[in-house]
Design an enzyme around this catalytic site. Structure first.
Site, short mmCIF file in Angstrom:
data_model
loop_
_atom_site.label_atom_id
_atom_site.label_comp_id
_atom_site.label_asym_id
_atom_site.label_seq_id
_atom_site.Cartn_x
_atom_site.Cartn_y
_atom_site.Cartn_z
CE LYS A 6 -2.42 3.31 2.50
NZ LYS A 6 -2.03 4.24 3.57
CG ASP A 56 -7.32 3.94 2.90
OD1 ASP A 56 -8.35 3.56 2.28
OD2 ASP A 56 -7.18 5.10 3.31
#
Length: 217
Positions: free
Chosen positions: A121, A139
């Site tokens: 991420k 997220d």
């Protein structure tokens, strides 16, 4: 309503609501963005933006950062939480950037993911926001909303990212991931909407009677 129809509506509505997509984390270059994104793990962007000015005033390059001890770095970032691990990671990645990448943040996903404290991420955020390379960082906000809006079954963030990349044109990924985050914070937060309250949830599922249960990331 078909999934593709929901996706088209969501894309159009988010573009109307958020025509501008400023990066939430304050930074001046790829290195300071990388550090800020690393610090944002399990921490709010607001808290990170409170901490980084002093840190970057002291050390805004890998060379200067490596000149600090891990304890010195930790002193600046303590309010972000997980400071021992994050301080060690910042020192470690600074050393690797100097020794292996000519002190530059690599424009390569695999190279980024090999840096201490940098997962998929974080690497995706840096690739998209620092270098403009199409990526779709997922997220907890995006993971939750993708399930509420019927865009992914959302068993994990890997699946959610894969599903969203299939649904939305590549040229929209970088802006769209921020637009979804902005919308989630403003209208479809964990406490503010349960899948039946906000505009997009109601549009996508007008007949939904009970709260939407979502899988955790």
């Amino acid at each position: 309503m078909l999934k593709a129809e929901r996706a088209r509506y969501i894309l159009q509505r988010l573009q109307e609501l958020y025509p501008e997509t400023p990066v939430p984390l304050d930074h001046s270059d790829p290195f300071t963005l990388l550090v800020a994104v690393l610090l944002s793990a399990q921490c709010t962007d607001e808290r990170v933006n409170q901490v980084t000015p002093a840190l970057f005033a002291r050390a805004a390059t890998p060379q200067v950062m490596l000149g600090l001890s891990v304890e010195e770095i930790r002193g600046y970032i303590r309010p972000c939480g997980l400071s021992p691990q994050k301080a060690k990671a910042i020192a470690g990645l600074s050393r690797i950037l100097i020794e292996e990448h000519d002190s530059l943040v690599p424009q390569d996903m695999e190279a980024l993911e090999r840096l201490p404290g940098v997962g998929h991420k974080t690497a995706s955020v840096v690739m998209s926001q620092a270098f403009g390379v199409p990526a779709f960082p997922v997220d907890t906000h995006i993971h939750r909303l993708a399930q509420r809006w019927g865009l992914s079954s959302g068993k994990n963030v890997v699946q959610t990212e894969r599903d969203l990349k299939k649904l939305f044109p590549r040229e929209h990924w970088n802006r769209l991931h921020l637009q979804i985050i902005f919308y989630g914070r403003e209208f479809c937060s964990a406490r503010g909407c349960d899948g039946r309250v906000c505009e997009i949830c109601k549009y996508c599922y007008p007949d939904r009677k009970s709260p939407k249960r979502t899988h955790k990331a």
